[in-house]
Design an enzyme around this catalytic site. Structure first.
Site, PDB file in Angstrom:
ATOM      1  N   ASP A   1       7.338   2.391   5.197  1.00  7.86           N
ATOM      2  CA  ASP A   1       6.060   1.695   5.029  1.00  7.86           C
ATOM      3  C   ASP A   1       4.981   2.639   5.552  1.00  7.86           C
ATOM      4  O   ASP A   1       5.279   3.598   6.252  1.00  7.86           O
ATOM      5  CB  ASP A   1       5.990   0.447   5.924  1.00  7.86           C
ATOM      6  CG  ASP A   1       7.056  -0.568   5.596  1.00  7.86           C
ATOM      7  OD1 ASP A   1       7.616  -0.496   4.488  1.00  7.86           O
ATOM      8  OD2 ASP A   1       7.323  -1.425   6.465  1.00  7.86           O
TER       9      ASP A   1
ATOM     10  N   ASP B   1       2.240   2.563   8.229  1.00 11.65           N
ATOM     11  CA  ASP B   1       1.719   1.792   9.362  1.00 11.65           C
ATOM     12  C   ASP B   1       0.351   2.340   9.736  1.00 11.65           C
ATOM     13  O   ASP B   1       0.210   3.542   9.947  1.00 11.65           O
ATOM     14  CB  ASP B   1       2.642   1.933  10.580  1.00 11.65           C
ATOM     15  CG  ASP B   1       3.999   1.273  10.352  1.00 11.65           C
ATOM     16  OD1 ASP B   1       4.018   0.162   9.800  1.00 11.65           O
ATOM     17  OD2 ASP B   1       5.020   1.877  10.716  1.00 11.65           O
TER      18      ASP B   1
END
Lengths: 207, 98
Positions: free
Chosen positions: A133, A135
């Site tokens: 992901d 972040d």
């Protein structure tokens, strides 16, 4: 030296760390590859900073303490943004970060990459995986009404990567997604003294 | 991905279904539903392997303090024990709200 959660600190190596528990073997090799620790959101004794070590696997995270005078260099997430360190990086995930940059800059939001992508940018060592992901941390301001948060969240959802957003306030940090869905109910705020539930409300201003 | 289940005897019913938490780094989702059995069944799914011995006392302590008959599902994304406890309390508040 002032440090904040998410800052990355360059150190010499494992010898700079203090811990109440035994230091696992992977910590030494992880720090030999990339001698950076991340500042944790936790209290520490005078002269120490609570830090975490990141290994190559998801279950390799280690909490320790660092003497302030062992810090060689401090890199903040906002510094990575100011330097746009990703512009000449070929990996696809950095194109995702460019889209985020465009969006947040257009709203004059102060922000920076954290987690694996922040670590990779600061250390120069490959840390993100295909499944990573993105972040990021963004700074809370008085404009951060529920409607504004909803708009930002909607735009970030269009990114080809999953974007995880922590919003930093003076008291602690919350997740953008939880704030948007809270309907003004209390949400989880991570503070220096541990997590608490708290209602976050900002009055809509007349435009 | 790792899966484990803990069961405890329980007597008190809860009123409704609860879903709290977030799918995202360092957090977790808790789904709590009423059960007609006299027990609590807690199933944990986590991508962070090797922490069953950290989960067990934490879950056991919570459901010893809170005697509720429920089916609880936890989807974990690397939450700290402090966050786990707070999310369980939050779910219980929603599920048992008079």
């Amino acid at each position: 030296m002032e440090v904040n959660p998410h800052d990355l600190l360059e150190i010499e190596g494992v010898g700079d760390l203090t811990s109440f528990s035994t230091i696992p073997e992977w910590v030494e090799s992880a720090l030999a590859k990339a001698p950076f620790v991340v500042v944790r959101r936790a209290q520490a004794s005078e002269g120490f900073i609570a830090v975490g070590v990141r290994g190559s696997e998801r279950n390799e995270r280690f909490a320790a303490f660092l003497l302030v005078n062992r810090i060689i260099r401090r890199i903040t997430p906002e510094q990575l943004t100011r330097e746009s360190k990703w512009s000449d990086q070929p990996k696809e995930i950095f194109r995702g970060l460019e889209q985020i940059e465009k969006l947040l800059d257009s709203h004059s939001i102060k922000w920076g990459p954290v987690g694996s992508i922040g670590f990779e940018l600061a250390s120069g060592k490959e840390t993100t995986k295909k499944t990573s992901d993105i972040d990021i941390v963004i700074h809370f301001s008085e404009n951060f009404t529920l409607n504004f948060a909803r708009e930002i969240e909607g735009e970030l959802k269009k990114n080809q990567f999953r974007v995880d957003v922590q919003v930093e306030t003076l008291e602690g940090a919350f997740l953008l997604g939880e704030y948007v869905e809270s309907g003004e109910k209390p949400i989880l705020l991570r503070t220096m003294d541990g997590p608490i539930l708290k209602k976050i409300t900002i009055e809509e201003k007349d435009k | 991905m790792e899966n484990f289940t803990f069961t405890f005897p329980a007597t008190n019913k809860i009123d409704r279904f609860a879903h709290v938490g977030v799918v995202g780094s360092g957090d977790l989702e808790v789904l709590m539903e009423p059960s007609s059995d006299l027990q609590t069944e807690v199933t944990i799914r986590t991508g962070i392997t090797g922490f069953e011995t950290t989960w067990e006392p934490l879950i056991q302590r919570f459901f010893t303090q809170h005697d509720i008959a429920a089916k609880v599902k936890i989807n974990d994304f690397g939450a700290t024990p402090g966050v786990v406890k707070l999310r369980l309390e939050q779910a219980l508040e929603v599920a048992a709200n008079e």
